[in-house]
Write a protein that holds these residues in place. Structure first.
Motif, mmCIF file in Angstrom:
data_model
loop_
_atom_site.group_PDB
_atom_site.id
_atom_site.type_symbol
_atom_site.label_atom_id
_atom_site.label_comp_id
_atom_site.label_asym_id
_atom_site.label_seq_id
_atom_site.Cartn_x
_atom_site.Cartn_y
_atom_site.Cartn_z
ATOM 1 N N THR A 28 0.846 -1.195 0.000
ATOM 2 C CA THR A 28 0.000 0.000 0.000
ATOM 3 C C THR A 28 0.881 1.243 0.000
ATOM 4 N N MET A 29 0.242 2.380 -0.261
ATOM 5 C CA MET A 29 0.915 3.664 -0.091
ATOM 6 C C MET A 29 0.327 4.409 1.104
ATOM 7 N N GLY A 30 -0.302 3.663 2.003
ATOM 8 C CA GLY A 30 -0.842 4.272 3.210
ATOM 9 C C GLY A 30 -2.161 4.978 2.976
ATOM 10 N N ALA A 31 -2.524 5.885 3.921
ATOM 11 C CA ALA A 31 -3.843 6.517 3.913
ATOM 12 C C ALA A 31 -4.904 5.431 3.778
ATOM 13 N N LEU A 32 -4.825 4.461 4.666
ATOM 14 C CA LEU A 32 -5.614 3.243 4.529
ATOM 15 C C LEU A 32 -7.112 3.478 4.696
ATOM 16 N N ALA A 76 -2.339 6.716 12.124
ATOM 17 C CA ALA A 76 -3.681 6.165 11.960
ATOM 18 C C ALA A 76 -3.632 4.824 11.226
ATOM 19 N N ASP A 77 -2.749 4.721 10.231
ATOM 20 C CA ASP A 77 -2.623 3.477 9.487
ATOM 21 C C ASP A 77 -2.154 2.339 10.387
ATOM 22 N N VAL A 78 -1.147 2.615 11.181
ATOM 23 C CA VAL A 78 -0.615 1.593 12.085
ATOM 24 C C VAL A 78 -1.696 1.124 13.055
ATOM 25 N N ALA A 79 -2.506 2.048 13.537
ATOM 26 C CA ALA A 79 -3.584 1.684 14.459
ATOM 27 C C ALA A 79 -4.584 0.738 13.793
ATOM 28 N N LEU A 80 -4.848 0.959 12.510
ATOM 29 C CA LEU A 80 -5.792 0.102 11.788
ATOM 30 C C LEU A 80 -5.232 -1.298 11.548
ATOM 31 N N PRO A 171 -12.164 -7.732 -5.077
ATOM 32 C CA PRO A 171 -13.109 -6.809 -5.703
ATOM 33 C C PRO A 171 -12.983 -5.377 -5.187
ATOM 34 N N THR A 172 -13.326 -4.434 -6.049
ATOM 35 C CA THR A 172 -13.380 -3.024 -5.666
ATOM 36 C C THR A 172 -14.465 -2.824 -4.611
ATOM 37 N N LEU A 173 -14.121 -2.137 -3.544
ATOM 38 C CA LEU A 173 -15.120 -1.786 -2.534
ATOM 39 C C LEU A 173 -15.612 -0.375 -2.799
ATOM 40 N N ARG A 174 -16.893 -0.139 -2.509
ATOM 41 C CA ARG A 174 -17.503 1.146 -2.817
ATOM 42 C C ARG A 174 -18.254 1.702 -1.616
ATOM 43 N N GLU A 175 -18.384 3.015 -1.623
ATOM 44 C CA GLU A 175 -19.272 3.658 -0.661
ATOM 45 C C GLU A 175 -20.713 3.290 -1.013
ATOM 46 N N ALA A 176 -21.638 3.574 -0.120
ATOM 47 C CA ALA A 176 -23.044 3.247 -0.370
ATOM 48 C C ALA A 176 -23.570 3.920 -1.634
ATOM 49 N N ASP A 177 -23.003 5.076 -1.996
ATOM 50 C CA ASP A 177 -23.461 5.797 -3.190
ATOM 51 C C ASP A 177 -22.734 5.374 -4.457
ATOM 52 N N GLY A 178 -21.855 4.365 -4.362
ATOM 53 C CA GLY A 178 -21.205 3.829 -5.545
ATOM 54 C C GLY A 178 -19.785 4.289 -5.782
ATOM 55 N N LEU A 179 -19.328 5.329 -5.092
ATOM 56 C CA LEU A 179 -17.970 5.825 -5.307
ATOM 57 C C LEU A 179 -16.956 4.779 -4.852
ATOM 58 N N ALA A 180 -16.006 4.445 -5.732
ATOM 59 C CA ALA A 180 -14.967 3.481 -5.382
ATOM 60 C C ALA A 180 -14.095 4.043 -4.269
ATOM 61 N N LEU A 181 -13.808 3.218 -3.267
ATOM 62 C CA LEU A 181 -12.955 3.669 -2.169
ATOM 63 C C LEU A 181 -11.562 3.988 -2.699
ATOM 64 N N SER A 182 -11.029 5.119 -2.262
ATOM 65 C CA SER A 182 -9.704 5.561 -2.692
ATOM 66 C C SER A 182 -9.155 6.541 -1.673
ATOM 67 N N SER A 183 -7.849 6.483 -1.473
ATOM 68 C CA SER A 183 -7.208 7.449 -0.572
ATOM 69 C C SER A 183 -7.399 8.870 -1.072
ATOM 70 N N ARG A 184 -7.544 9.043 -2.380
ATOM 71 C CA ARG A 184 -7.695 10.383 -2.952
ATOM 72 C C ARG A 184 -9.060 10.997 -2.640
#
Length: 277
Positions: A28-32, A76-80, A171-184
């Protein structure tokens, strides 16, 4: 356990392998977010020991501003990752010491889509992933399908270089509204975040049109127009491709698996997504 250099990582992996433990790696590049954590859970289900690497790799950024603004949240990443066996967080100097002069190049798959818009990106990615495979001694490595082109490239160089790592996609995980999860996504202003799900929705509409028999070129043109109408721009691509070769598809062929891929900016935040057609 946090490991900061390759020697510490290799020492720990050597101990695990003496007991016959299988090693899973989640680069990963973090911002988990939950998407990353789903990869961790998949690795934990299949491997005795799991390593998560966190490294914002400078060689895969062709834009210095993008690199500087990439979200970083180590604590925060380490905690997760409390239940993970090893967390590898190297410095840039540890990964690319003075005099470093080697890179991994993959032909063909890297020439279009992301490769056309981000020169050098895939070479940087392939190089750092190859290094992580070697440093970790991983038996299995886990990647999300949101970065579909990246996934195909990793499969290609792993096979071509006879690397003893099994690649698992999730698989790609998404928010309830369909937006693909991304650190950005955390960089999106509130108003843009409300519009961002339209990327996935318009891609779905485009895929439905193609499946219904609309010519692919016409469906893509209409999809781009719809994206522009809701505020996306520039649109780097909205493309219908063979799922493995990523060659553009002009029509649906029986037995062929097609993928719709997109990259578009919204309030200067570049979003990517892909779905099966």
């Amino acid at each position: 356990m946090i490991l900061r250099d390759s020697a510490a990582l290799r020492s720990r992996v050597t101990e695990w392998k003496k007991t016959g433990a299988s090693i899973g790696l989640v680069p990963t590049m973090g911002a988990l977010h939950e998407g990353h954590l789903s990869l961790v859970r998949a690795a934990q289900a299949e491997c005795a020991r799991v390593i998560v690497s966190i490294f914002v790799n400078p060689t895969q950024f062709n834009n210095a501003h993008d690199l500087a603004n990439y979200p970083r949240s180590e604590a925060a990443d380490v905690a997760l990752l409390a239940g993970v066996d090893g967390i590898f967080i190297p410095t840039v100097e540890a990964m690319y010491p003075e005099g470093y002069s080697t890179s991994v190049q993959v032909s063909g798959l890297t020439d279009r889509l992301e490769g056309a818009h981000r020169p050098g990106h895939f070479s940087g990615m392939a190089t750092v992933v190859t290094k992580l495979f070697g440093m970790s001694g991983a038996d299995r490595a886990y990647f999300g399908e949101k970065d579909w082109q990246q996934l195909q490239i990793i499969r290609r160089f792993t096979q071509d270089l006879n690397l003893p790592v099994s690649i698992t996609s999730c698989p790609t995980l998404r928010e309830a509204d369909g937006l693909a999860l991304s650190s950005r996504n955390r960089r999106l202003p509130e108003a843009a975040r409300l519009r961002a799900p339209r990327l996935h929705a318009i891609m779905q509409e485009t895929a439905w049109a193609i499946r219904a028999g609309r010519p692919i070129a016409a469906a893509l043109t209409a999809g781009e127009a719809d994206l522009e109408a809701v505020g996306f721009g520039p649109i780097d691509y909205l493309a219908c491709c063979d799922a493995q070769t990523l060659m553009p598809a002009r029509e649906m062929t029986p037995g062929q698996t097609l993928r719709l891929l997109a990259a578009a900016a919204l309030d200067s935040v570049r979003l990517i997504d892909n779905i099966v057609i």
